[in-house]
Scaffold this motif. Structure first.
Motif, PDB file in Angstrom:
ATOM      1  N   PHE A 151      -4.897   3.753   7.897  1.00  9.55           N
ATOM      2  CA  PHE A 151      -6.380   4.018   7.887  1.00  9.55           C
ATOM      3  C   PHE A 151      -6.966   3.180   6.812  1.00  9.55           C
ATOM      4  CE2 PHE A 151     -10.279   6.020   6.277  1.00  9.55           C
ATOM      5  CZ  PHE A 151     -10.966   5.994   7.332  1.00  9.55           C
ATOM      6  N   VAL A 152      -6.129   2.614   5.808  1.00 12.73           N
ATOM      7  CA  VAL A 152      -6.759   1.807   4.473  1.00 12.73           C
ATOM      8  C   VAL A 152      -6.740   0.395   5.316  1.00 12.73           C
ATOM      9  CG1 VAL A 152      -6.178   0.670   2.544  1.00 12.73           C
ATOM     10  CG2 VAL A 152      -5.895   3.267   2.494  1.00 12.73           C
ATOM     11  N   LEU A 153      -5.657  -0.115   5.956  1.00  7.48           N
ATOM     12  CA  LEU A 153      -5.733  -1.469   6.745  1.00  7.48           C
ATOM     13  C   LEU A 153      -6.847  -1.345   7.598  1.00  7.48           C
ATOM     14  CD1 LEU A 153      -2.122  -2.004   6.948  1.00  7.48           C
ATOM     15  CD2 LEU A 153      -3.611  -3.138   5.653  1.00  7.48           C
ATOM     16  N   LYS A 154      -7.408  -0.142   8.039  1.00  4.45           N
ATOM     17  CA  LYS A 154      -8.334  -0.368   9.294  1.00  4.45           C
ATOM     18  C   LYS A 154      -9.747  -0.289   8.616  1.00  4.45           C
ATOM     19  CE  LYS A 154      -6.141   0.110  13.255  1.00  4.45           C
ATOM     20  NZ  LYS A 154      -6.287  -0.884  14.400  1.00  4.45           N
ATOM     21  N   LEU A 155      -9.883  -0.012   7.219  1.00  2.00           N
ATOM     22  CA  LEU A 155     -11.096   0.094   6.555  1.00  2.00           C
ATOM     23  C   LEU A 155     -11.757  -1.228   6.381  1.00  2.00           C
ATOM     24  CD1 LEU A 155     -10.950   2.694   3.776  1.00  2.00           C
ATOM     25  CD2 LEU A 155     -12.428   2.776   5.615  1.00  2.00           C
ATOM     26  N   SER A 156     -11.185  -2.206   6.383  1.00  2.00           N
ATOM     27  CA  SER A 156     -11.710  -3.656   6.326  1.00  2.00           C
ATOM     28  C   SER A 156     -13.338  -3.784   7.175  1.00  2.00           C
ATOM     29  CB  SER A 156     -10.964  -4.634   6.494  1.00  2.00           C
ATOM     30  OG  SER A 156      -9.900  -4.678   5.484  1.00  2.00           O
ATOM     31  N   HIS A 157     -14.332  -3.939   6.563  1.00  2.00           N
ATOM     32  CA  HIS A 157     -15.577  -4.263   7.037  1.00  2.00           C
ATOM     33  C   HIS A 157     -15.987  -2.920   8.157  1.00  2.00           C
ATOM     34  CE1 HIS A 157     -15.637  -8.916   5.975  1.00  2.00           C
ATOM     35  NE2 HIS A 157     -15.521  -7.984   4.935  1.00  2.00           N
ATOM     36  N   MET A 158     -15.398  -1.980   8.016  1.00  6.86           N
ATOM     37  CA  MET A 158     -15.751  -0.723   8.784  1.00  6.86           C
ATOM     38  C   MET A 158     -17.268  -0.403   8.499  1.00  6.86           C
ATOM     39  SD  MET A 158     -14.072   2.999   9.149  1.00  6.86           S
ATOM     40  CE  MET A 158     -12.614   2.432   9.912  1.00  6.86           C
ATOM     41  N   THR A 159     -18.383   0.140   9.457  1.00 10.04           N
ATOM     42  CA  THR A 159     -19.566   0.356   8.954  1.00 10.04           C
ATOM     43  C   THR A 159     -19.520   1.898   8.709  1.00 10.04           C
ATOM     44  OG1 THR A 159     -20.182   1.041  11.091  1.00 10.04           O
ATOM     45  CG2 THR A 159     -20.080  -1.290  10.750  1.00 10.04           C
ATOM     46  N   PRO A 160     -20.595   2.283   7.936  1.00 10.24           N
ATOM     47  CA  PRO A 160     -20.583   3.645   7.741  1.00 10.24           C
ATOM     48  C   PRO A 160     -20.865   4.724   9.019  1.00 10.24           C
ATOM     49  CG  PRO A 160     -22.348   2.497   6.316  1.00 10.24           C
ATOM     50  CD  PRO A 160     -21.672   1.267   7.326  1.00 10.24           C
ATOM     51  N   GLU A 161     -21.448   4.012  10.188  1.00  2.75           N
ATOM     52  CA  GLU A 161     -21.495   4.864  11.228  1.00  2.75           C
ATOM     53  C   GLU A 161     -19.951   5.011  11.924  1.00  2.75           C
ATOM     54  OE1 GLU A 161     -25.235   3.157  10.180  1.00  2.75           O
ATOM     55  OE2 GLU A 161     -23.319   2.010  10.599  1.00  2.75           O
ATOM     56  N   GLN A 162     -19.477   3.967  11.771  1.00  2.00           N
ATOM     57  CA  GLN A 162     -17.833   3.822  12.397  1.00  2.00           C
ATOM     58  C   GLN A 162     -17.129   4.920  11.392  1.00  2.00           C
ATOM     59  OE1 GLN A 162     -16.995  -0.090  11.998  1.00  2.00           O
ATOM     60  NE2 GLN A 162     -17.141  -0.526  14.372  1.00  2.00           N
ATOM     61  N   HIS A 175       0.799  -1.281   0.101  1.00  2.00           N
ATOM     62  CA  HIS A 175       0.081  -0.037  -0.111  1.00  2.00           C
ATOM     63  C   HIS A 175       0.828   1.281   0.078  1.00  2.00           C
ATOM     64  CE1 HIS A 175      -3.536  -2.003   0.190  1.00  2.00           C
ATOM     65  NE2 HIS A 175      -3.952  -2.190   1.504  1.00  2.00           N
ATOM     66  N   PHE A 176       1.992   1.371   1.007  1.00  2.00           N
ATOM     67  CA  PHE A 176       2.804   2.265   0.962  1.00  2.00           C
ATOM     68  C   PHE A 176       3.397   2.746  -0.447  1.00  2.00           C
ATOM     69  CE2 PHE A 176       6.739   4.443   1.296  1.00  2.00           C
ATOM     70  CZ  PHE A 176       6.590   5.355   2.297  1.00  2.00           C
ATOM     71  N   TRP A 177       3.881   1.618  -0.869  1.00  4.33           N
ATOM     72  CA  TRP A 177       4.697   1.761  -2.146  1.00  4.33           C
ATOM     73  C   TRP A 177       3.673   2.461  -3.571  1.00  4.33           C
ATOM     74  CZ3 TRP A 177       4.891   0.579  -7.358  1.00  4.33           C
ATOM     75  CH2 TRP A 177       5.980   1.021  -7.976  1.00  4.33           C
ATOM     76  N   VAL A 178       2.395   1.980  -3.493  1.00  2.00           N
ATOM     77  CA  VAL A 178       1.387   2.424  -4.399  1.00  2.00           C
ATOM     78  C   VAL A 178       1.217   3.619  -4.168  1.00  2.00           C
ATOM     79  CG1 VAL A 178      -0.910   2.011  -5.415  1.00  2.00           C
ATOM     80  CG2 VAL A 178       0.731  -0.121  -4.917  1.00  2.00           C
ATOM     81  N   ILE A 179       0.909   4.049  -2.952  1.00  2.00           N
ATOM     82  CA  ILE A 179       0.206   5.460  -2.700  1.00  2.00           C
ATOM     83  C   ILE A 179       1.329   6.415  -2.971  1.00  2.00           C
ATOM     84  CG2 ILE A 179      -0.536   6.816  -0.586  1.00  2.00           C
ATOM     85  CD1 ILE A 179      -1.657   4.454   0.533  1.00  2.00           C
ATOM     86  N   LYS A 180       2.510   6.231  -2.628  1.00  2.00           N
ATOM     87  CA  LYS A 180       3.789   6.969  -2.728  1.00  2.00           C
ATOM     88  C   LYS A 180       3.952   7.293  -4.315  1.00  2.00           C
ATOM     89  CE  LYS A 180       8.343   8.252  -1.360  1.00  2.00           C
ATOM     90  NZ  LYS A 180       9.532   7.948  -0.497  1.00  2.00           N
ATOM     91  N   ASN A 181       4.042   6.117  -5.174  1.00  2.00           N
ATOM     92  CA  ASN A 181       4.635   6.103  -6.433  1.00  2.00           C
ATOM     93  C   ASN A 181       3.554   6.035  -7.297  1.00  2.00           C
ATOM     94  OD1 ASN A 181       7.701   5.706  -5.979  1.00  2.00           O
ATOM     95  ND2 ASN A 181       6.791   4.050  -4.712  1.00  2.00           N
ATOM     96  N   GLY A 182       2.207   5.687  -7.111  1.00  2.00           N
ATOM     97  CA  GLY A 182       1.176   5.610  -7.990  1.00  2.00           C
ATOM     98  C   GLY A 182       1.418   4.286  -8.985  1.00  2.00           C
ATOM     99  N   LEU A 183       0.443   4.254  -9.938  1.00  2.00           N
ATOM    100  CA  LEU A 183       0.729   3.113 -10.547  1.00  2.00           C
ATOM    101  C   LEU A 183       0.355   3.423 -12.230  1.00  2.00           C
ATOM    102  CD1 LEU A 183      -1.382   0.303  -8.935  1.00  2.00           C
ATOM    103  CD2 LEU A 183       0.991   0.397  -9.299  1.00  2.00           C
ATOM    104  N   LYS A 184       1.099   3.151 -13.000  1.00  2.41           N
ATOM    105  CA  LYS A 184       0.887   3.453 -14.493  1.00  2.41           C
ATOM    106  C   LYS A 184      -0.403   2.782 -15.308  1.00  2.41           C
ATOM    107  CE  LYS A 184       5.998   3.856 -15.667  1.00  2.41           C
ATOM    108  NZ  LYS A 184       7.235   3.295 -16.163  1.00  2.41           N
ATOM    109  N   MET A 185      -0.973   3.425 -16.020  1.00  2.00           N
ATOM    110  CA  MET A 185      -1.938   3.144 -16.821  1.00  2.00           C
ATOM    111  C   MET A 185      -3.169   2.778 -15.939  1.00  2.00           C
ATOM    112  SD  MET A 185      -0.129   0.560 -19.672  1.00  2.00           S
ATOM    113  CE  MET A 185      -1.735   0.410 -20.606  1.00  2.00           C
ATOM    114  N   ALA A 213       2.829  11.149   6.042  1.00  2.00           N
ATOM    115  CA  ALA A 213       1.376  11.218   5.696  1.00  2.00           C
ATOM    116  C   ALA A 213       0.980   9.952   5.026  1.00  2.00           C
ATOM    117  CB  ALA A 213       1.144  12.436   5.077  1.00  2.00           C
ATOM    118  N   ILE A 214       2.035   9.517   4.443  1.00  2.00           N
ATOM    119  CA  ILE A 214       1.353   8.361   3.376  1.00  2.00           C
ATOM    120  C   ILE A 214       1.317   7.153   4.258  1.00  2.00           C
ATOM    121  CG2 ILE A 214       2.382   6.751   1.835  1.00  2.00           C
ATOM    122  CD1 ILE A 214       3.776   9.074   0.234  1.00  2.00           C
ATOM    123  N   TRP A 215       2.293   6.968   5.420  1.00  2.00           N
ATOM    124  CA  TRP A 215       1.879   5.911   6.406  1.00  2.00           C
ATOM    125  C   TRP A 215       0.683   5.948   7.089  1.00  2.00           C
ATOM    126  CZ3 TRP A 215       3.976   1.394   5.544  1.00  2.00           C
ATOM    127  CH2 TRP A 215       5.406   1.274   5.327  1.00  2.00           C
ATOM    128  N   GLY A 216       0.001   7.241   7.358  1.00  2.00           N
ATOM    129  CA  GLY A 216      -1.263   7.397   7.949  1.00  2.00           C
ATOM    130  C   GLY A 216      -2.136   6.900   6.973  1.00  2.00           C
TER     131      GLY A 216
END
Length: 205
Positions: free
Chosen positions: A152-163, A121-131, A145-148
């Protein structure tokens, strides 16, 4: 397996050249052939893994880091990756390949795989992906900021809208209180300085 996939990719390129520029439809509405998708996925995953494997992952449980990641994600990522309670957007619907929907993913319980996913995740967020529509956020954001965002992305799994909404509101309230405290402190300092100036002027008379 790698040799076979490399040969298939080379064959695809040769075939495209041989049949001319009109042989391959570049429209986002025209999906790749199944074999093409497999080759692209293998190349992408192998590339990310080889470049991210030596990254040192910091503690991703830091509350301040997680809050910063939530704020950035809500501001920059939801238009493509969505969030709990957010319906598909016009942009997310039109993307090909489709952006991953993180809150629909199964949480990772294996610590080793969790670290591997964090590095990727860190590598992709920092460097982006071609095409793809994934930008390189490292050009405008520092590693912290990127590690942050990773945390958060790793915490998102099955998070409810209310959470999700509760977390975003708490971050916004914290920022508001922080800005208010800074403004109050600045005002108090300015008033104290003004009082000193008056005393100095009065003594000069």
């Amino acid at each position: 397996m790698k040799i076979i996939l490399s040969l298939l990719l080379a064959s695809l390129i040769v075939a495209t050249i041989a049949f001319g520029p009109s042989a391959y439809n570049m429209a986002a509405t025209e999906k790749h052939w199944s074999i093409t998708e497999k080759i692209i996925e293998w190349v992408r995953e192998s590339s990310i893994e080889s470049r991210a494997k030596d990254l040192t992952v910091p503690s991703l449980e830091d509350a301040e880091m997680l809050a910063q990641g939530a704020e950035h994600y809500d501001a920059m990522c939801t238009v493509c990756h969505l969030a709990p309670g957010i319906e598909p957007t016009e942009l997310s619907i039109g993307l090909y390949p489709q952006a991953p929907i993180f809150h629909q993913r199964t949480p990772i319980n294996d610590p080793a795989k969790h670290l591997e996913r964090a590095r990727a995740h860190f590598w992709v967020i920092k460097n982006g992906l071609k095409m793809t529509a994934m930008p390189a956020w490292g050009l405008s954001h520092d590693d912290q900021a990127i590690w942050g965002m990773v945390a958060f992305v790793l915490k998102l799994s099955h998070m409810t809208p209310e959470q999700y909404q509760s977390l975003i509101r708490s971050v916004q309230d914290h920022d508001h209180d922080h800005d208010h405290d800074q403004g109050h402190s600045h005002s108090h300092s300015h008033g104290h300085s003004h009082s000193q100036d008056n005393d100095h002027e009065h003594g000069g008379h």
